[in-house]
Design a protein around this motif. Sequence first.
Motif, mmCIF file in Angstrom:
data_model
loop_
_atom_site.group_PDB
_atom_site.id
_atom_site.type_symbol
_atom_site.label_atom_id
_atom_site.label_comp_id
_atom_site.label_asym_id
_atom_site.label_seq_id
_atom_site.Cartn_x
_atom_site.Cartn_y
_atom_site.Cartn_z
ATOM 1 N N GLY A 51 -24.448 -26.192 -4.174
ATOM 2 C CA GLY A 51 -23.228 -26.670 -3.271
ATOM 3 C C GLY A 51 -22.375 -27.457 -4.229
ATOM 4 O O GLY A 51 -22.254 -27.202 -5.336
ATOM 5 N N ASN A 52 -21.438 -28.330 -3.680
ATOM 6 C CA ASN A 52 -20.456 -29.029 -4.261
ATOM 7 C C ASN A 52 -21.108 -30.026 -5.181
ATOM 8 O O ASN A 52 -22.204 -30.877 -4.995
ATOM 9 C CB ASN A 52 -19.795 -30.080 -3.196
ATOM 10 N N LEU A 53 -20.616 -29.731 -6.422
ATOM 11 C CA LEU A 53 -21.691 -30.426 -7.492
ATOM 12 C C LEU A 53 -21.381 -32.101 -7.667
ATOM 13 O O LEU A 53 -22.076 -32.644 -8.125
ATOM 14 C CB LEU A 53 -21.134 -29.657 -8.881
ATOM 15 N N SER A 54 -20.170 -32.374 -7.409
ATOM 16 C CA SER A 54 -19.858 -33.629 -7.344
ATOM 17 C C SER A 54 -20.856 -34.546 -6.466
ATOM 18 O O SER A 54 -21.413 -35.735 -6.430
ATOM 19 C CB SER A 54 -18.609 -34.257 -7.082
ATOM 20 N N VAL A 55 -20.975 -33.853 -4.870
ATOM 21 C CA VAL A 55 -21.815 -34.419 -4.087
ATOM 22 C C VAL A 55 -23.203 -34.447 -4.463
ATOM 23 O O VAL A 55 -24.002 -35.379 -4.531
ATOM 24 C CB VAL A 55 -21.644 -33.697 -2.562
ATOM 25 N N THR A 56 -23.669 -33.425 -4.942
ATOM 26 C CA THR A 56 -25.217 -33.264 -5.570
ATOM 27 C C THR A 56 -25.489 -34.217 -6.750
ATOM 28 O O THR A 56 -26.345 -35.040 -6.642
ATOM 29 C CB THR A 56 -25.584 -31.828 -5.846
ATOM 30 N N GLN A 57 -24.680 -34.129 -7.440
ATOM 31 C CA GLN A 57 -24.580 -35.131 -8.793
ATOM 32 C C GLN A 57 -24.679 -36.891 -8.265
ATOM 33 O O GLN A 57 -25.597 -37.397 -8.795
ATOM 34 C CB GLN A 57 -23.650 -34.943 -9.697
ATOM 35 N N SER A 58 -23.819 -37.033 -7.256
ATOM 36 C CA SER A 58 -23.824 -38.378 -6.932
ATOM 37 C C SER A 58 -25.049 -38.840 -6.234
ATOM 38 O O SER A 58 -25.665 -39.670 -6.437
ATOM 39 C CB SER A 58 -22.605 -38.702 -5.805
ATOM 40 N N LEU A 96 -21.749 -38.639 1.324
ATOM 41 C CA LEU A 96 -20.793 -37.654 2.170
ATOM 42 C C LEU A 96 -19.890 -38.702 3.090
ATOM 43 O O LEU A 96 -18.932 -38.742 3.214
ATOM 44 C CB LEU A 96 -21.547 -36.757 3.138
ATOM 45 N N ALA A 97 -20.488 -40.064 3.409
ATOM 46 C CA ALA A 97 -19.650 -41.027 4.124
ATOM 47 C C ALA A 97 -18.704 -41.518 3.216
ATOM 48 O O ALA A 97 -17.502 -41.640 3.848
ATOM 49 C CB ALA A 97 -20.664 -42.148 4.814
ATOM 50 N N GLN A 98 -18.726 -41.457 2.165
ATOM 51 C CA GLN A 98 -17.610 -41.832 1.152
ATOM 52 C C GLN A 98 -16.601 -40.868 0.841
ATOM 53 O O GLN A 98 -15.539 -41.250 0.510
ATOM 54 C CB GLN A 98 -18.409 -42.472 -0.228
ATOM 55 N N ASP A 99 -17.162 -39.467 0.586
ATOM 56 C CA ASP A 99 -16.368 -38.620 -0.033
ATOM 57 C C ASP A 99 -15.553 -37.397 1.072
ATOM 58 O O ASP A 99 -14.873 -36.884 0.867
ATOM 59 C CB ASP A 99 -17.080 -37.915 -1.363
ATOM 60 N N GLN A 100 -16.557 -37.251 2.077
ATOM 61 C CA GLN A 100 -16.406 -36.193 2.720
ATOM 62 C C GLN A 100 -14.984 -35.800 3.235
ATOM 63 O O GLN A 100 -14.313 -34.943 3.367
ATOM 64 C CB GLN A 100 -17.257 -35.988 3.855
ATOM 65 N N GLU A 101 -14.494 -37.007 3.991
ATOM 66 C CA GLU A 101 -13.243 -36.869 4.545
ATOM 67 C C GLU A 101 -12.145 -36.539 3.402
ATOM 68 O O GLU A 101 -11.020 -35.965 3.613
ATOM 69 C CB GLU A 101 -12.996 -38.458 5.254
ATOM 70 N N TRP A 102 -12.285 -37.280 2.185
ATOM 71 C CA TRP A 102 -11.163 -37.061 1.196
ATOM 72 C C TRP A 102 -11.026 -35.691 0.916
ATOM 73 O O TRP A 102 -10.207 -35.038 0.419
ATOM 74 C CB TRP A 102 -11.567 -37.936 0.058
ATOM 75 N N ASP A 109 -14.790 -27.756 0.432
ATOM 76 C CA ASP A 109 -16.031 -27.759 0.934
ATOM 77 C C ASP A 109 -17.051 -28.812 0.464
ATOM 78 O O ASP A 109 -17.392 -28.665 -0.740
ATOM 79 C CB ASP A 109 -16.628 -26.283 1.046
ATOM 80 N N ALA A 110 -17.465 -29.956 1.226
ATOM 81 C CA ALA A 110 -18.375 -30.738 0.650
ATOM 82 C C ALA A 110 -19.833 -30.364 0.814
ATOM 83 O O ALA A 110 -20.906 -31.166 0.333
ATOM 84 C CB ALA A 110 -18.182 -32.220 1.117
ATOM 85 N N GLY A 111 -20.138 -29.181 1.356
ATOM 86 C CA GLY A 111 -21.461 -28.750 1.600
ATOM 87 C C GLY A 111 -22.259 -28.656 0.416
ATOM 88 O O GLY A 111 -21.823 -28.240 -0.574
ATOM 89 N N CYS A 112 -23.559 -28.865 0.619
ATOM 90 C CA CYS A 112 -24.393 -28.685 -0.401
ATOM 91 C C CYS A 112 -25.953 -28.678 0.299
ATOM 92 O O CYS A 112 -26.022 -29.113 1.482
ATOM 93 C CB CYS A 112 -24.469 -29.787 -1.351
ATOM 94 N N ASN A 113 -26.958 -28.026 -0.483
ATOM 95 C CA ASN A 113 -28.301 -28.018 0.158
ATOM 96 C C ASN A 113 -29.421 -28.370 -1.262
ATOM 97 O O ASN A 113 -29.118 -28.383 -2.296
ATOM 98 C CB ASN A 113 -28.728 -26.516 0.478
ATOM 99 N N HIS A 129 -39.517 -28.160 1.405
ATOM 100 C CA HIS A 129 -38.454 -28.409 2.188
ATOM 101 C C HIS A 129 -36.978 -27.999 1.924
ATOM 102 O O HIS A 129 -36.893 -28.068 0.624
ATOM 103 C CB HIS A 129 -38.491 -30.260 2.486
ATOM 104 N N LEU A 130 -36.239 -27.949 2.692
ATOM 105 C CA LEU A 130 -34.773 -27.693 2.703
ATOM 106 C C LEU A 130 -34.108 -28.545 3.780
ATOM 107 O O LEU A 130 -34.009 -28.869 4.555
ATOM 108 C CB LEU A 130 -34.424 -26.195 3.126
ATOM 109 N N VAL A 131 -33.025 -29.580 2.622
ATOM 110 C CA VAL A 131 -32.201 -30.452 3.379
ATOM 111 C C VAL A 131 -30.896 -29.669 3.528
ATOM 112 O O VAL A 131 -30.559 -29.392 2.709
ATOM 113 C CB VAL A 131 -31.924 -31.709 2.150
ATOM 114 N N TYR A 132 -30.380 -29.724 4.605
ATOM 115 C CA TYR A 132 -29.010 -29.168 4.977
ATOM 116 C C TYR A 132 -28.041 -30.046 4.505
ATOM 117 O O TYR A 132 -28.208 -31.335 4.137
ATOM 118 C CB TYR A 132 -29.010 -28.961 6.499
#
Lengths: 248, 248
Positions: A51-58, A96-102, A109-113, A129-132
């Motif tokens: 999914g979104n690389l910036s979100v998973t990396q952060s 997500l709380a920091q970035d999702q709205e932006w 799409d900020a989505g990642c798994n 496990h799978l984290v949604y």
Amino acid sequence: MTYCLGILTHSGLVMAADSRSNAGVDYISTQQKLFDLSLPGDRVIVICTSGNLSVTQSTMALVRRDIKIQAEVNIHNIPTMHEVVRYLGAKLRYVLAQDQEWLRRDGIDAGCNFLVGGQVRGDDEPSLHLVYPQGNAIQASKETPFLQIGEAKYGKPILDRVLTMQTPIEDAAKCALLSIDSTMKSNISVGPPINLILYRGGTLKIEHHLSLKRNSTYLAKLRQEWEQELKVAFDRVSPIEWDVWEQD
Amino acid sequence: MTYCLGILTHSGLVMAADSRSNAGVDYISTQQKLFDLSLPGDRVIVICTSGNLSVTQSTMALVRRDIKIQAEVNIHNIPTMHEVVRYLGAKLRYVLAQDQEWLRRDGIDAGCNFLVGGQVRGDDEPSLHLVYPQGNAIQASKETPFLQIGEAKYGKPILDRVLTMQTPIEDAAKCALLSIDSTMKSNISVGPPINLILYRGGTLKIEHHLSLKRNSTYLAKLRQEWEQELKVAFDRVSPIEWDVWEQD
């Protein structure tokens, strides 16, 4: 795109991931998507991301920082896999709380798994496990010995046909490589290096860690053998008996 | 969902479709999605449909009405496959012009796709086309001997590995059935009966038309053989040589 999968059988755990990252067809790069955060002898913890690389990396950066500064709660001291997974979900929610709205404002799409597999000392057996994208999670069970994230469809048929909880862990690893190879063959946005780990349940130590590069002779050999054997299998399936079948 | 595919090889054309329709998991029904509009001896025209059922049904109703009332332009007198495809696109646009805005208001997707395959007397060889939801179309070429619509990913790996323009048409038919079976195995929203037609180029007459029902002994036999042969193929692929590969 990305394709990662985890397989949980009676004998252990396999996790594997491709390494292609793309932001459109003209910006292709290579990104590690399988992370080994194990503490050998105490715990095995492997995380795959899609999914979104910036979100998973952060998210992964926060997880690693907690380990580095030996935070009161970090992946090396959390007492169960279940809590490890909840912890990862909480880190994701923090990002997500920091970035999702932006991102949402610009239609991104900020989505990642995440796939999280492993075993903490004291756990009876490994778990997967799978984290949604919302931070909640599910767990692989006896009925579903594998979980996939990312571009999962091309590689699913071989898993559906070959895998059971009884599959030896070495066969599960071979099946994972063929599942990723099938995906690479059908979708150009999934590509090498392929990273794969094999963990035998109860040992609290990763047994094997493969990293197959684009020009790997083994990857080429595996693909060639599989294509050849698939064609043999195809030829051995009875031809359509038109006269009989059309009466059915 | 739906899964339809068309395969075009040097020796002819295969078209196949499943028959499951669903509006949510609790409203599953069976719908024909493969339509034979041939005029034997003069033309073979087969259409498969996926997507919004009301739009595809309305489009096909218009096409059939034109044949019935012997409209000045209808599928039985259009002189080339290319124009047949343009005609179908125009009928689709006519339906969308009436319905699309009403569906859009309630967030309902009017999207649908058509596969159109066949040969009109005077065409050098059969052709295979895909009509997009906007009414425009593409055509299968030597580089891409198959086109798919609907839930296409699960069934693509076997096509990618087995099919070429040189594949005998009977093998292409077997490959189509296995591709649909792979999709049914991995996705519950694709289901029997499976309809399949085989057309040998130049004959202007469909050679075979199969309709395999849920309880078809042949479908069960085909699946069983394929699963068995796939497992044999899997076992015959060399195991991972950890010592060597980890050094790669």
